[in-house]
Design a protein around this motif. Structure first.
Motif, PDB file in Angstrom:
ATOM      1  N   GLY A 907      -2.360   5.157   5.310  1.00 21.23           N
ATOM      2  CA  GLY A 907      -1.508   3.969   5.438  1.00 21.23           C
ATOM      3  C   GLY A 907      -2.282   2.715   5.766  1.00 21.23           C
ATOM      4  N   ARG A 908      -3.665   2.803   5.837  1.00 22.70           N
ATOM      5  CA  ARG A 908      -4.460   1.617   6.171  1.00 22.70           C
ATOM      6  C   ARG A 908      -5.525   1.432   5.086  1.00 22.70           C
ATOM      7  N   TYR A 909      -5.973   0.170   4.887  1.00 25.73           N
ATOM      8  CA  TYR A 909      -7.053  -0.090   3.939  1.00 25.73           C
ATOM      9  C   TYR A 909      -7.657  -1.439   4.275  1.00 25.73           C
ATOM     10  N   SER A 910      -8.669  -1.843   3.408  1.00 27.59           N
ATOM     11  CA  SER A 910      -9.341  -3.129   3.488  1.00 27.59           C
ATOM     12  C   SER A 910     -10.405  -3.137   4.583  1.00 27.59           C
ATOM     13  N   ALA A 916      -2.257  -2.839   6.221  1.00 32.94           N
ATOM     14  CA  ALA A 916      -1.407  -1.673   6.012  1.00 32.94           C
ATOM     15  C   ALA A 916      -1.069  -1.560   4.541  1.00 32.94           C
ATOM     16  N   CYS A 917      -1.016  -0.333   4.043  1.00 33.65           N
ATOM     17  CA  CYS A 917      -0.595  -0.105   2.659  1.00 33.65           C
ATOM     18  C   CYS A 917       0.837  -0.642   2.474  1.00 33.65           C
ATOM     19  N   GLY A 918       1.130  -0.878   1.210  1.00 36.20           N
ATOM     20  CA  GLY A 918       2.513  -1.313   0.935  1.00 36.20           C
ATOM     21  C   GLY A 918       3.499  -0.307   1.466  1.00 36.20           C
ATOM     22  N   GLN A 919       4.658  -0.814   1.942  1.00 38.89           N
ATOM     23  CA  GLN A 919       5.608   0.084   2.598  1.00 38.89           C
ATOM     24  C   GLN A 919       6.256   1.060   1.644  1.00 38.89           C
ATOM     25  N   ASN A 920       6.144   0.773   0.318  1.00 43.49           N
ATOM     26  CA  ASN A 920       6.743   1.662  -0.668  1.00 43.49           C
ATOM     27  C   ASN A 920       5.693   2.560  -1.341  1.00 43.49           C
ATOM     28  N   CYS A 921       4.517   2.532  -0.775  1.00 46.04           N
ATOM     29  CA  CYS A 921       3.364   3.266  -1.354  1.00 46.04           C
ATOM     30  C   CYS A 921       3.326   4.680  -0.784  1.00 46.04           C
ATOM     31  N   ASN A 925      -5.190   3.415  -1.924  1.00 48.59           N
ATOM     32  CA  ASN A 925      -6.653   3.506  -1.898  1.00 48.59           C
ATOM     33  C   ASN A 925      -7.142   2.747  -0.689  1.00 48.59           C
ATOM     34  N   ARG A 926      -8.007   3.400   0.119  1.00 50.34           N
ATOM     35  CA  ARG A 926      -8.420   2.791   1.400  1.00 50.34           C
ATOM     36  C   ARG A 926      -9.311   1.577   1.211  1.00 50.34           C
TER      37      ARG A 926
END
Length: 958
Positions: A907-910, A916-921, A925-926
């Motif tokens: 649920g995290r990246y960048s 945070a990843c998109g809420q609908n994802c 990809n981290r």
């Protein structure tokens, strides 16, 4: 997606390998290996299984290694040497587009391909190494032209020498989905159809017939030239030693056709002789070199000299010339028959020449012995000196009574005393006089007297013992001392050879030649004057000569006395003879002679011994008036001294004679020598001068304090001087002992020789591992070996190494290795037993051999004391802090944590996982936040940010 990849590949392949159709994939389903394996379904064999439709790490078609490594290697065994044209590599893409944004490109960059005949890439040829590609330009798949021959194809990548170009990963993986190796399956062929034969002895290029490499034993452009100059084998790079006569070895095998030069052996003559051999064929023996080292393999000479007993440059000659031991410098005396002593020990095998003794025949005979084995006795030399040890001759003559070169002969020929120069007369029966004193043991011949029978009878005596009387010789001269005959006749009135007969037969005067007629009564006239006394016959007196003599008188004129007749009767008036013998003490027919000649009593038949001064004993009682001669006692001096006494009055003691016999009663001399421990003629002196026993001929060594040993047994009363042992202190200390009572130990002397029995010092130094004058101290202070001159490093716990071998009993201190712990860890190792591998130290310098610390810090990408920790992914590819691994400007995309080594949580990246990843994802990809695992139902778009209004029509169309 795949179409794009294939187009890229084809466009690239057209440049690199214009035609690949005719060659066979030699790697298909062949054995493969890799440096590590991530999961059980990522084995090395998946890269040669012919499948690569799924290029993901978990698709079951790709070989994958463990991450976080600085090196990665994969290889395939083609089953034999093959002629290779090119290699095809399909790298993993995780089924994503292969471009600069694909995360696998950075792990592919910098790879190498090797062709080798062993599994070691360094033994082979580098076919390709990437030094030009970037994440944007590296192709996948890739074809690599590689016109070489070999058995193994090896893929390799590393990150061991940073910094690296932009885009390179910090670690490496094996991420190979397929490796295909194309070439000719049959060796020695080339061309598109592999139908053309390579030139003889040549591994040719698979495309044309150019010789890439020659078979072993050949060289040159077309491989027609055999190896020369003492080389052979592949590329003529192997050396074959020295063949006999300098001939060339076999160009293929390296073997020498006619054998080797002196000192070398082996098919290739590249091995030096060993095992104490040298020379041609290593068939000559070189003896034993000192320390067991090998002799020179060519000449056979020993570099450090020889073992004990051997000599010569080659130490193959035993000591001779009566020498032995180290350097043949010790002398061993004279062996029997002139043979050489044992070259090592010095012992004579068959005993010694005459006059020498001990194992080494280096000691002259002593103790009055000489000759072979010192078993012959040489008598008594003057002054008690030793006779010549070989001949037995006495240098200064003999003691009294002995003669001969060896003083072992008693005086003979009627001689005695020093040099047998004194004469002892004639002993009774012709026997020899005593060789020392000259006395006759059984008396004298007739006519002689004295202890030595060298005095003639005198005083008108003669015969045995001078006991016979010879009358009156003319002129008063002495009669012959033997026969009693008067040399010049008799005095007037006497006749007979001995002049002991008066004239008779009416004769008188000289020689009784005058006649006197018949005196009155017919008696003989006076034998001297011829007158008849008063005219009477003998036995008569008176004017008329008619009266018989009386009153113990008889004869003419009754003027002769006839002594005392037995029973007081009158003697015969004419002859004076006593009819019934004499009273005690008197003798003679007329009983007018007192007993003489050491006799007394009735008829003088009793002996009275020897009276002092030679005087006659009392003729009646036998008593001696002035005592006895030396050696005699009793009233009559007829008893010899006894009870170990002798001399005047038997008042002198004569010691103890051998066997307990009585000494000579006169002189005190012992006839058969002395009891053990005594010496001297009279055996009254105890042995001295460190001697004892019979004749004081045995030596008892050195007693403590210099005191004399027991004169009988030889035992020392207070023990021995230092270095000696045994009851008699005549044995030197042995068995590695020395000093007082041999109770001190002297360690181990070099060669096992005995230390000095007094001081304990070792004559030739110490055995390895020992030191000190007595070699009783073990090497210490991290030293060992001969004279403790070798250093053994640092043993674990600071314990001393083995004093002989230098080995450490419990291993080494950290950072050290070797049997003696005298070698610091190398080859980038450190710690206990050098089992720890150094990290990535700055500039590739080795870490500290003890603790592994890097003296100048870490290479970029590593941190910690030992630089073993790998930096995470720092922002902008910055290098982390080489102490704690922290990133100075935060983390790169997809990771977080102090050291930026943790992948973003779900649920995290960048950057630093800050987004945070998109809420609908369903899982993004981290790195870039793309929803790579799909969107929640009803959502679409790269980040699942768009609602899907045609979701139902989509399913309807499908």
């Amino acid at each position: 997606m795949y179409a794009v990849v294939l187009l890229v590949c084809c466009s690239w392949v057209a440049l690199l390998c214009p035609s690949v159709q005719a060659y066979e994939n030699l790697a298909l389903k062949k054995p493969a290996w890799q440096s590590s394996t991530e999961m059980s379904y990522n084995g090395a064999e998946l890269a040669v299984d012919g499948l690569y439709t799924d290029l993901s790490w978990d698709g079951g078609q790709c070989a994958w290694s463990v991450g976080g490594q600085t090196t990665a290697e994969w290889g395939v065994d083609l089953g034999g040497v093959k002629y290779i044209h090119h290699v095809f590599i399909q790298y993993a893409t995780d089924n994503w587009v292969w471009d600069e944004y694909n995360g696998y490109t950075g792990y592919f960059l910098g790879f190498s391909v090797y062709i080798s005949n062993t599994t070691n890439k360094e033994d082979g040829v580098l076919c390709f190494r990437d030094t030009i590609y970037t994440r944007a330009t590296i192709p996948n798949p890739v074809n690599i032209t590689c016109p070489y021959h070999g058995r193994y194809v090896i893929y390799y990548n590393n990150r061991t020498h940073p910094p690296y170009p932009e885009g390179y990963s910090y670690d490496v993986y094996i991420e190979l989905c397929e490796v295909e190796v194309y070439g000719c399956p049959t060796p020695g062929r080339y061309g598109e159809n592999c139908s053309l034969l390579c030139p003889e002895n040549c591994h040719c290029d698979v495309i044309d017939k150019t010789c890439v490499e020659c078979v072993p034993g050949y060289k040159g452009h077309l491989c027609y030239e055999e190896c020369g100059g003492h080389t052979y084998g592949l590329e003529c790079k192997q050396s074959c030693g020295n063949c006999s006569g300098g001939v060339q070895c076999d160009h293929e095998t390296g073997s020498c056709p006619k054998g080797c030069d002196a000192g070398l052996y082996g098919d290739k003559c590249d091995l030096e002789c060993g095992g104490h051999t040298y020379g041609l064929g290593c068939k000559q023996s070189c003896g034993n070199c000192s320390g067991g080292v090998q002799c020179d393999h060519v000449t056979g000479t020993c570099p450090n000299g020889c073992v004990a007993g051997m000599s010569g440059d080659k130490c193959d000659l035993e000591c001779d010339g009566h020498t032995y031991g180290l350097g043949c410098k010790q002398s061993c005396g004279n062996c029997s028959g002139g043979v050489q002593c044992d070259h090592v020990t010095g012992i004579c095998p068959n005993g010694c020449v005459a006059g020498m003794s001990r194992d080494k025949c280096d000691l002259e005979c002593g103790g009055h012995t000489y000759g072979l084995g010192c078993k012959q006795s040489c008598g008594n030399c003057s002054g008690g000196v030793q006779c010549d040890h070989v001949t037995g001759i006495c240098p200064n003559g003999c003691v009294a009574g002995m003669s001969g070169d060896k003083c072992d002969l008693e005086c003979g020929g009627h001689t005695y005393g020093l040099e047998c120069k004194q004469s002892c007369g004639n002993c009774s029966g012709g026997v020899q006089c005593d060789h020392e004193t000259g006395s006759c043991p059984k008396g004298c011949d007739a006519g002689l007297y004295g202890d030595k029978c060298d005095l003639e009878c005198g005083g008108h005596t003669y015969g045995l013992g001078c006991n016979q009387s010879c009358g009156n010789c003319s002129g008063g001269v002495q009669c012959d001392h033997v026969t009693g005959i008067c040399p010049n006749g008799c005095v007037a009135g006497m006749s007979g050879d001995k002049c002991d007969l008066e004239c008779g037969g009416h004769t008188y005067g000289l020689e009784c030649k005058q006649s006197c007629g018949n005196c009155s009564g017919g008696v003989q006239c006076d034998h001297v004057t011829g007158s008849c006394p008063k005219g009477c016959d003998a036995g008569l007196y008176g004017d008329k000569c008619d009266l018989e003599c009386g009153g113990h008188t008889y004869g003419l004129g009754c003027k002769q006395s006839c002594g005392n007749c037995s029973g007081g009767v009158q003697c015969d008036l004419v002859t004076g003879i006593c009819p019934n013998g004499c009273v005690a003490g008197m003798s003679g027919e007329k009983c007018d002679l007192e007993c003489a000649g050491r006799t007394y009593g009735v008829e003088c038949k009793q002996s009275c011994g020897n009276c002092s001064g030679g005087v006659q004993c009392d003729h009646v009682t036998g008593n001696c008036p002035n005592g006895c001669d030396a050696g005699m006692y009793g009233d009559r001096c007829d008893l010899e001294c006894g009870g170990h006494t002798y001399g005047l009055g038997c008042n002198q003691s004569c010691g103890k004679c051998s066997g307990g016999v009585q000494c000579d009663h006169v002189t005190g001399i012992c006839p058969n020598g002395c009891d053990a421990g005594l010496y001297g003629d009279k055996c009254d002196l105890e042995c001295g001068g460190h001697t004892y026993g019979l004749g004081c001929k045995q030596s008892c060594g050195n007693c403590s304090g210099g005191v004399q040993c027991d004169h009988v047994t030889g035992i020392c009363p207070n023990g021995c001087v230092a270095g000696m042992s045994g009851d008699k202190c005549d044995l030197e200390c042995a068995g590695h002992t020395y000093g007082v009572e041999c109770k001190q130990s002297c360690g181990n002397c070099s060669g096992g020789v005995q230390c000095d029995h007094v001081t304990g010092n070792c004559p030739n130094g110490c055995d390895a591992g020992m030191y000190g004058d007595r070699c009783d101290l073990e090497c210490a202070g991290h030293t060992y070996g001969v004279e403790c001159k070798q250093s053994c490093g640092n043993c674990s716990g600071g314990v001393q190494c083995d004093h002989v071998t230098g080995k450490c009993p419990n291993g080494c201190d950290a950072g050290m290795y070797g049997e003696r712990c005298d070698l610091a860890c190398g080859s980038y190792k450190y710690g206990v037993e050098c089992k720890e591998v150094c990290g990535n130290c700055s500039n590739g310098i080795p870490c500290h051999h003890v603790d592994g610390s890097c003296p100048s810090g870490c290479d970029a990408g590593a941190y910690g004391v030992t630089c073993k920790e790998s930096c995470g992914n720092c922002s902008n590819r910055d290098t982390c802090n080489d102490v704690d691994g922290s990133c100075p400007y935060g983390c790169d995309v997809g990771v977080y944590g102090k050291t930026c080594d943790k992948a973003c949580q779900s649920g995290r990246y960048s950057i630093s996982c800050a987004k945070a990843c998109g809420q609908n994802c369903q899982g993004c990809n981290r790195f870039n936040g793309v929803c790579e695992f799909g969107c929640q139902p009803g959502w679409t778009g790269t980040f699942c940010e768009k609602r899907s209004n045609d979701v139902f029509s989509y399913f309807f169309v499908m």
